[in-house]
Scaffold this motif. Sequence first.
Motif, short mmCIF file in Angstrom:
data_model
loop_
_atom_site.label_atom_id
_atom_site.label_comp_id
_atom_site.label_asym_id
_atom_site.label_seq_id
_atom_site.Cartn_x
_atom_site.Cartn_y
_atom_site.Cartn_z
N TRP A 92 0.66 -1.34 -0.10
CA TRP A 92 -0.10 -0.01 -0.17
C TRP A 92 1.02 1.14 0.07
CZ3 TRP A 92 -2.38 1.88 5.25
CH2 TRP A 92 -3.09 2.99 5.06
N LEU A 93 1.54 1.45 1.10
CA LEU A 93 2.16 2.72 1.18
C LEU A 93 3.24 3.35 0.25
CD1 LEU A 93 2.93 2.30 5.12
CD2 LEU A 93 0.99 3.43 4.01
N ALA A 94 3.91 2.40 -0.52
CA ALA A 94 4.58 2.84 -1.66
C ALA A 94 3.73 3.21 -3.07
CB ALA A 94 5.55 1.58 -2.18
N ASN A 95 2.53 3.17 -2.97
CA ASN A 95 1.82 3.33 -4.11
C ASN A 95 0.69 4.42 -3.72
OD1 ASN A 95 2.96 1.10 -5.57
ND2 ASN A 95 1.64 -0.19 -4.04
N CYS A 96 0.76 5.32 -2.59
CA CYS A 96 0.04 6.40 -2.23
C CYS A 96 0.74 7.57 -1.66
CB CYS A 96 -1.13 5.71 -1.42
SG CYS A 96 -0.96 5.82 0.17
N PRO A 97 0.37 8.67 -2.17
CA PRO A 97 1.02 9.93 -1.53
C PRO A 97 1.08 10.38 -0.18
CG PRO A 97 -0.93 10.50 -2.61
CD PRO A 97 -0.92 8.98 -2.73
N ILE A 98 0.97 9.27 0.57
CA ILE A 98 1.15 9.81 2.09
C ILE A 98 2.47 10.40 2.36
CG2 ILE A 98 1.19 9.09 4.68
CD1 ILE A 98 -0.73 6.99 3.98
N PRO A 99 2.68 11.53 2.87
CA PRO A 99 3.91 12.09 3.03
C PRO A 99 5.05 11.20 4.01
CG PRO A 99 2.25 13.87 3.53
CD PRO A 99 1.48 12.72 3.47
N ALA A 100 6.09 11.20 3.39
CA ALA A 100 7.11 10.25 4.25
C ALA A 100 7.29 10.64 5.70
CB ALA A 100 8.39 10.18 3.46
N THR A 101 6.81 11.71 6.13
CA THR A 101 7.25 12.28 7.51
C THR A 101 5.79 11.69 8.31
OG1 THR A 101 6.25 14.39 6.90
CG2 THR A 101 8.79 14.13 6.98
N HIS A 102 4.88 11.50 7.60
CA HIS A 102 3.71 10.85 8.25
C HIS A 102 3.58 9.53 8.68
CE1 HIS A 102 1.11 14.59 7.33
NE2 HIS A 102 2.24 15.13 7.88
N ILE A 103 4.59 8.64 7.93
CA ILE A 103 4.87 7.31 8.25
C ILE A 103 5.73 7.21 9.29
CG2 ILE A 103 5.42 4.99 7.01
CD1 ILE A 103 4.63 6.42 4.56
N HIS A 104 5.31 6.35 10.48
CA HIS A 104 5.91 6.67 11.81
C HIS A 104 6.34 4.94 12.05
CE1 HIS A 104 4.47 10.62 12.69
NE2 HIS A 104 3.51 10.18 12.30
N THR A 105 7.66 4.64 11.50
CA THR A 105 8.02 3.41 11.45
C THR A 105 8.72 2.97 12.82
OG1 THR A 105 8.56 3.29 9.15
CG2 THR A 105 9.72 1.59 10.41
N ILE A 106 8.51 1.77 13.22
CA ILE A 106 9.25 1.30 14.17
C ILE A 106 10.64 0.61 13.95
CG2 ILE A 106 9.41 -0.41 16.32
CD1 ILE A 106 6.40 -0.56 16.33
N HIS A 107 11.35 1.35 14.48
CA HIS A 107 12.97 0.96 14.07
C HIS A 107 13.18 -0.32 14.84
CE1 HIS A 107 13.33 4.19 11.24
NE2 HIS A 107 13.01 5.26 12.25
N ALA A 108 12.83 -1.71 14.56
CA ALA A 108 13.03 -2.57 15.37
C ALA A 108 14.40 -3.36 15.17
CB ALA A 108 11.82 -3.75 15.43
N GLU A 109 15.09 -3.00 13.89
CA GLU A 109 16.20 -3.44 13.62
C GLU A 109 17.23 -2.98 14.55
OE1 GLU A 109 15.84 0.39 11.53
OE2 GLU A 109 14.52 -1.36 11.87
#
Length: 231
Positions: A92-109
């Motif tokens: 989904w997310l790579a295919n829609c224009p949600i601003p990158a700063t609005h995608i809050h990833t858990i950096h579990a790595e």
Amino acid sequence: MSQENLAKTRWLVVADVVTAALVGVAQAAERAISIRGEFHIVLAGGNTPKALYERLTNLETDWSCWHIWYGDERCLPADDINRNSHMATQAWLANCPIPATHIHTIHAERGAEIAAADYAEQLQQVEMFDLVLLGLGEDGHTASLFPDQFDPDNPAAAIAVHNAPKPPADRVSLTVRCLNGTRAALFLVTGAGKRDAVAAWQRGDPIPAAAIAVKTGVDVLLEPVCVKENV
């Protein structure tokens, strides 16, 4: 699980969980954007949410108002296909224009402890979620809150999870308190393998999923095969 929580749980048996969830997400987004100008959604992992995310790509909405959060994440490399963030991005997310700063990833790595502390800090940006999506495990777990391993009263927002009964053993999860900080919660439950967990929940057993309690109530979308007769 308290009787009050159980009374506020709506069991919605539907022919197509993904279609019903799509309607629920669209309505929640429209309502939040019209009232507050932004929409904060917490994503779940799993095959059923993946099917939902693939269909969200075609949703007509103001994507600039969306904020994406994750209910849990596995401590694996960022590009591992078993990461929830990787799945959601590809579906989904790579295919829609949600601003990158609005995608809050858990950096579990970075490791469970560091990632949990980092995400707890990120979560300070949002006062309340608009919608939390959740799944139900066959053992009654939700997010990465597993039976006999979770504290429903933990005051933290995000926690490190070790010795998870499903691999990988190390994870990061939002807590019950954090997940309950939402205007709406929606469970997506599919497959006959979930029957026992659903029955336990409906009996009032203290499984992790039953700890999710929202003032407006919790909606549980169920396939007919998930429900035992005479429960």
